[in-house]
Structure formats: C-alpha cells, structure tokens
Design a protein around this motif. Sequence first.
Motif, PDB file in Angstrom:
ATOM      1  N   TYR A 147      -6.593  15.105 -11.768  1.00  0.00           N
ATOM      2  CA  TYR A 147      -5.225  15.038 -11.244  1.00  0.00           C
ATOM      3  C   TYR A 147      -4.798  13.585 -11.011  1.00  0.00           C
ATOM      4  O   TYR A 147      -3.634  13.227 -11.219  1.00  0.00           O
ATOM      5  N   LEU A 148      -5.750  12.764 -10.580  1.00  0.00           N
ATOM      6  CA  LEU A 148      -5.448  11.340 -10.391  1.00  0.00           C
ATOM      7  C   LEU A 148      -5.111  10.701 -11.737  1.00  0.00           C
ATOM      8  O   LEU A 148      -4.154   9.928 -11.845  1.00  0.00           O
ATOM      9  N   TYR A 149      -5.876  11.040 -12.743  1.00  0.00           N
ATOM     10  CA  TYR A 149      -5.641  10.503 -14.081  1.00  0.00           C
ATOM     11  C   TYR A 149      -4.267  10.924 -14.600  1.00  0.00           C
ATOM     12  O   TYR A 149      -3.595  10.162 -15.300  1.00  0.00           O
ATOM     13  N   GLN A 150      -3.841  12.134 -14.231  1.00  0.00           N
ATOM     14  CA  GLN A 150      -2.543  12.662 -14.675  1.00  0.00           C
ATOM     15  C   GLN A 150      -1.392  12.239 -13.761  1.00  0.00           C
ATOM     16  O   GLN A 150      -0.253  12.666 -13.957  1.00  0.00           O
ATOM     17  N   HIS A 151      -1.673  11.419 -12.748  1.00  0.00           N
ATOM     18  CA  HIS A 151      -0.683  10.911 -11.801  1.00  0.00           C
ATOM     19  C   HIS A 151      -0.090  12.020 -10.935  1.00  0.00           C
ATOM     20  O   HIS A 151       1.019  11.896 -10.433  1.00  0.00           O
ATOM     21  N   ASN A 152      -0.843  13.067 -10.747  1.00  0.00           N
ATOM     22  CA  ASN A 152      -0.420  14.156  -9.863  1.00  0.00           C
ATOM     23  C   ASN A 152      -1.001  13.852  -8.483  1.00  0.00           C
ATOM     24  O   ASN A 152      -1.997  14.419  -8.053  1.00  0.00           O
ATOM     25  N   TRP A 153      -0.344  12.914  -7.777  1.00  0.00           N
ATOM     26  CA  TRP A 153      -0.875  12.428  -6.503  1.00  0.00           C
ATOM     27  C   TRP A 153      -0.951  13.539  -5.459  1.00  0.00           C
ATOM     28  O   TRP A 153      -1.911  13.594  -4.687  1.00  0.00           O
ATOM     29  N   LYS A 154       0.042  14.391  -5.424  1.00  0.00           N
ATOM     30  CA  LYS A 154       0.117  15.431  -4.397  1.00  0.00           C
ATOM     31  C   LYS A 154      -1.110  16.339  -4.454  1.00  0.00           C
ATOM     32  O   LYS A 154      -1.804  16.534  -3.458  1.00  0.00           O
ATOM     33  N   THR A 155      -1.389  16.884  -5.633  1.00  0.00           N
ATOM     34  CA  THR A 155      -2.519  17.803  -5.759  1.00  0.00           C
ATOM     35  C   THR A 155      -3.840  17.069  -5.575  1.00  0.00           C
ATOM     36  O   THR A 155      -4.749  17.581  -4.913  1.00  0.00           O
ATOM     37  N   ALA A 156      -3.953  15.869  -6.133  1.00  0.00           N
ATOM     38  CA  ALA A 156      -5.187  15.094  -5.998  1.00  0.00           C
ATOM     39  C   ALA A 156      -5.507  14.829  -4.531  1.00  0.00           C
ATOM     40  O   ALA A 156      -6.648  15.005  -4.087  1.00  0.00           O
ATOM     41  N   ALA A 157      -4.502  14.419  -3.769  1.00  0.00           N
ATOM     42  CA  ALA A 157      -4.726  14.115  -2.351  1.00  0.00           C
ATOM     43  C   ALA A 157      -5.033  15.375  -1.554  1.00  0.00           C
ATOM     44  O   ALA A 157      -5.900  15.371  -0.681  1.00  0.00           O
ATOM     45  N   GLU A 158      -4.340  16.471  -1.846  1.00  0.00           N
ATOM     46  CA  GLU A 158      -4.593  17.721  -1.133  1.00  0.00           C
ATOM     47  C   GLU A 158      -6.026  18.194  -1.339  1.00  0.00           C
ATOM     48  O   GLU A 158      -6.688  18.644  -0.403  1.00  0.00           O
ATOM     49  N   LEU A 159      -6.515  18.114  -2.568  1.00  0.00           N
ATOM     50  CA  LEU A 159      -7.888  18.532  -2.856  1.00  0.00           C
ATOM     51  C   LEU A 159      -8.896  17.588  -2.222  1.00  0.00           C
ATOM     52  O   LEU A 159      -9.937  18.025  -1.732  1.00  0.00           O
TER      53      LEU A 159
END
Length: 348
Positions: A147-159
């Motif tokens: 998710y970090l690689y895909q710039h999906n900060w919201k999901t990456a941080a939540e996980l």
Amino acid sequence: YERFAKLLYTFFEGRFISAAKRDEAFAMIDQARELDPLSVSPHITKALMMSYGRGDTAAAGKLLLRALELQPNYYPAIMRLAEVRYFDGETAEAIRYAEQALSLEPRAVWLRHYLARMYLDLGDTEAARQLIEEGDKRDTLLRVPLYLYQHNWKTAAELAVRDTDFYSPLDMAVAYFALVQRTRETRDYEAGRSQLQEWSQLSWDEKGTPEIQETNLDYCNYVALAEVLRWMGKEESATRLLHEVLRMLDHGSHELKRGEHMFGDTRAAVLALLGDKDGALASLQEELNGVNQGLWWYALELDPAFDAIRHDSRFEVMRAGLRERVTVQRELLQRMRESGQVPKRRAI
C-alpha cells in the motif's frame, strides 16, 4: 562461548552499547568456531555479527556459505544469505535464496515480509502481491509495504497502527513511513506525533533533551518523529532530537565500528532536515557505495526529509544510477525465472 558472544555483543553501558564488550564478543564467537568448526550455528552467529555489527557483508556471506557447505539445506543459513545479498544490492540473487528458503519453510513470517520488500524494490508488484495473498490473513503488517508503494497512505497507516508486532527492521521502517505520509496528508499532526512517540518509547528529560537508547537496528522512527514535530512548529524539540540521533549514529559508525554506510540514508535524512544539503548528499552516496538498506524507492522518491535536496542535480544523478541498478537486477531476475532458479510468480 557462542551464547557468551551474543551476551557481550549487546552489553550496555548506560544508553550505549559497550564497544569494548563488542570486541570481546568477536573473540568469543571465534573461539566457539574453533572449538566446533563443524557446527553451523557459530558460523551464522558470526555472520550476523559481521553484517550488523561491522557492516561487513562480504565476510558475512563467506561465513554463511561455509555453513551451507556443512548443511546444504539449512534454512537459517539460506535465509540470512538472502538478507546479505539484499544488503549488497544483489536483489535478484537475494530473491533466489529467499525463495529457496521459503520453499523449505512456507510458514516463515519474517522471510515472507522480507521477500515481499525485495520484489517491491524491483517494482514487481505482482510477485509481491502473490506472496502477500499466500501469507497469513491475520498478518496485516505484511500488506503495509504494498500500500505504501501504491501511495495508499490511509490504508497503509491503518494497517500499521493495527498490527505493531514488528518482525524485522524493515517492518518498523514501513510502519513509520506510512504514518508520516498519512500525517502529512491529513495534517493531524498530534495523532501522528502521539503514535510515533508511543512506538519509539522515547523519553525526554526535565530540560527537554531526548534520551535515546542505542540499538543494533536503525533510528528512522526518531527521524519520522522529528519530521512531525517540525510540522507542528516544535522546531527546537525536533532539532534536539535530530542531534541526538546523530550522536547515536556516530557512536555506532565509529566506536562500534559499524561504518558510515550502515546508516547512510538515515544520516542523510537527519542532515537534510538540519539544512546540511552537502552532508546529506555525501551520506547518501556513502550508502550507495556500501550497504543497500532496501526501500530505496521510498527514501529517494517519497520521504519528506529529502524534499529540500530532491531537485539537486547530484540527487538526480544518484536516483538515475539506482534506477539503472534496478533495471539490471530485474533483467537478471527474469533470466533466473526462465532458467527455473526462481518461481514465476503472478498476482492472485
């Protein structure tokens, strides 16, 4: 002797690891290897000490190959050899060893985390996604790097916040990075500061000076916290924290003899945040000439700490050089797949 070496290796004097005791640790592990040269365990222990304690991955690799001569399918030796090759920037070969180790231990959590990051370093998101989908569904931290690689900060941080049972230094790094990016996006600085403070377990004395305990790993968590503190306008606290991180880096690099390259990107991030652009660029170059810490795509492409130097021509040259290395490693990986040395993974 081997157990005594492990004890001495992490012997503390106050907040610092003892340099003298660490030197004794190397003497003890050599004694263990002399007493039982046909045992694989002391070779692996010294390999880890050389890699993390001296920054000498070449010596570590030789020790691990010796262990494999003694026991060819010994999973810990193969796994650590993958790690050493990864540190050397030989990512395709690291993947080959890691896949071999995973075939021996399919439930190996730490290795699956590491291997996913290796694939992401080469931009192979399909292979990374398959590894993740084949892993334990309860292991939410395994998904953070993708998710970090895909710039999906919201999901990456939540996980990352949901599962803080970190399995490796890279697990910690991606969790901190995800939270930094999410904090910058939402501007909820207090929430970001609070979480980073909790993860780091950082204490401040009555004068407002941070007290960091030395570690065998890295200090990117404190750099992330300093970034958030600066966004909050707490410039003095951030500066004190960054200087304390430099103190720890200097002790590790020199007194503990780990070498400058062991902390290249972290030192560069600290210096960039302190306004020392030339020092930051020199530290980055030092790392590129030595040990590869992985996650280069985050440090060079995304980390806010490098915003001030990202458009410097010297930075651009380093970034271009790294991209060329990635291209070479991807081509090598493809040849390994075609020859059957590495499985042909596809996204599920």
